[in-house]
Design a protein around this motif. Structure first.
Motif, PDB file in Angstrom:
ATOM      1  N   SER A 189     -28.032 -34.926  -3.796  1.00 58.30           N
ATOM      2  CA  SER A 189     -26.741 -34.303  -3.511  1.00 58.30           C
ATOM      3  C   SER A 189     -26.622 -32.945  -4.202  1.00 58.30           C
ATOM      4  N   GLN A 190     -27.538 -32.660  -5.130  1.00 58.35           N
ATOM      5  CA  GLN A 190     -27.502 -31.399  -5.860  1.00 58.35           C
ATOM      6  C   GLN A 190     -28.194 -30.251  -5.109  1.00 58.35           C
ATOM      7  N   LEU A 191     -28.857 -30.545  -4.008  1.00 58.45           N
ATOM      8  CA  LEU A 191     -29.573 -29.509  -3.273  1.00 58.45           C
ATOM      9  C   LEU A 191     -28.705 -28.913  -2.189  1.00 58.45           C
ATOM     10  N   ASP A 192     -28.723 -27.602  -2.132  1.00 56.80           N
ATOM     11  CA  ASP A 192     -28.086 -26.873  -1.049  1.00 56.80           C
ATOM     12  C   ASP A 192     -28.901 -25.600  -0.810  1.00 56.80           C
ATOM     13  N   GLU A 193     -28.546 -24.847   0.200  1.00 51.24           N
ATOM     14  CA  GLU A 193     -29.328 -23.665   0.560  1.00 51.24           C
ATOM     15  C   GLU A 193     -29.391 -22.642  -0.575  1.00 51.24           C
ATOM     16  N   THR A 194     -28.313 -22.477  -1.310  1.00 51.57           N
ATOM     17  CA  THR A 194     -28.293 -21.507  -2.411  1.00 51.57           C
ATOM     18  C   THR A 194     -29.276 -21.909  -3.509  1.00 51.57           C
ATOM     19  N   ARG A 195     -29.280 -23.170  -3.883  1.00 55.23           N
ATOM     20  CA  ARG A 195     -30.214 -23.639  -4.922  1.00 55.23           C
ATOM     21  C   ARG A 195     -31.670 -23.553  -4.449  1.00 55.23           C
ATOM     22  N   ILE A 196     -31.892 -23.900  -3.198  1.00 53.66           N
ATOM     23  CA  ILE A 196     -33.249 -23.825  -2.659  1.00 53.66           C
ATOM     24  C   ILE A 196     -33.709 -22.372  -2.595  1.00 53.66           C
ATOM     25  N   ALA A 197     -32.843 -21.474  -2.178  1.00 56.73           N
ATOM     26  CA  ALA A 197     -33.202 -20.039  -2.134  1.00 56.73           C
ATOM     27  C   ALA A 197     -33.547 -19.526  -3.535  1.00 56.73           C
ATOM     28  N   HIS A 198     -32.796 -19.949  -4.528  1.00 52.61           N
ATOM     29  CA  HIS A 198     -33.082 -19.541  -5.912  1.00 52.61           C
ATOM     30  C   HIS A 198     -34.431 -20.097  -6.369  1.00 52.61           C
ATOM     31  N   LEU A 199     -34.691 -21.365  -6.055  1.00 54.32           N
ATOM     32  CA  LEU A 199     -35.972 -21.978  -6.388  1.00 54.32           C
ATOM     33  C   LEU A 199     -37.122 -21.219  -5.724  1.00 54.32           C
ATOM     34  N   VAL A 200     -37.011 -20.969  -4.449  1.00 54.94           N
ATOM     35  CA  VAL A 200     -38.058 -20.269  -3.701  1.00 54.94           C
ATOM     36  C   VAL A 200     -38.283 -18.876  -4.286  1.00 54.94           C
ATOM     37  N   ASP A 201     -37.218 -18.174  -4.599  1.00 54.04           N
ATOM     38  CA  ASP A 201     -37.329 -16.834  -5.172  1.00 54.04           C
ATOM     39  C   ASP A 201     -38.084 -16.863  -6.501  1.00 54.04           C
ATOM     40  N   CYS A 202     -37.680 -17.744  -7.394  1.00 43.15           N
ATOM     41  CA  CYS A 202     -38.341 -17.845  -8.705  1.00 43.15           C
ATOM     42  C   CYS A 202     -39.792 -18.288  -8.563  1.00 43.15           C
ATOM     43  N   PHE A 203     -40.017 -19.270  -7.712  1.00 45.80           N
ATOM     44  CA  PHE A 203     -41.357 -19.815  -7.552  1.00 45.80           C
ATOM     45  C   PHE A 203     -42.321 -18.775  -6.985  1.00 45.80           C
TER      46      PHE A 203
END
Length: 157
Positions: free
Chosen positions: A5-19
């Motif tokens: 429930s903690q995943l959303d597009e904003t968090r995934i975009a941040h993860l992808v950017d950092c990764f």
């Protein structure tokens, strides 16, 4: 289905950017991907759609990861490094539950890509799709045995 429930597009975009900042700076991975990724920002947007489609079932990604990876000199050590960086980054930017979900997805995707690229042996008794092989019956339902097989079965019964 695994989900957080903690995943959303904003968090995934941040993860992808950092990764992918780490991927591009990594000596092993950067050597493979920097020469072929012309625009990392655009590539990260595409990969955000991929990961949102995986984790959120968004259905926004249109592409073929296997075809995109096949022409590159990717070896098992690239996957090992990729997964180690993914694990590290997800734990840095997501809560524990969301990180575990994304790590699980990445492991499955990495395994599938490695199998498809011929970097892992197929599990015994499976086809490339992971479907168990079943031996074909020696006769058809009518009991008919092809001529080429008759000599093999004579004297058996």
């Amino acid at each position: 289905m695994i989900q957080s429930s903690q995943l959303d597009e904003t968090r995934i975009a941040h993860l992808v950017d950092c990764f992918y900042d780490k991927v591009s700076a990594d000596p092993l991975l950067g050597a493979v991907f920097n020469p072929v990724v012309e625009d990392w920002d655009e590539h990260k947007r595409l990969l955000t759609t991929f990961w949102c489609s995986v984790a959120l079932r968004a259905g926004t990604y249109r592409g073929n990861p296997m075809a995109m990876h096949r022409p590159h000199p990717i070896r098992r050590e690239h996957f090992e490094r990729w997964l180690a960086l993914w694990d590290e980054t997800t734990r840095e930017v997501l809560d524990a539950e969301a990180a575990a979900v994304m790590i699980e997805y990445a492991g499955r995707i990495g395994q599938g890509l490695q199998l498809g690229l011929g970097l892992l042996a197929q599990p015994k008794g499976t086809r490339s799709l992971g479907i168990p092989l079943v031996a074909a019956p020696s006769t058809s339902s009518s009991g008919w045995i092809p001529e080429s097989k008759r000599a093999d079965t004579e004297g058996q019964a």
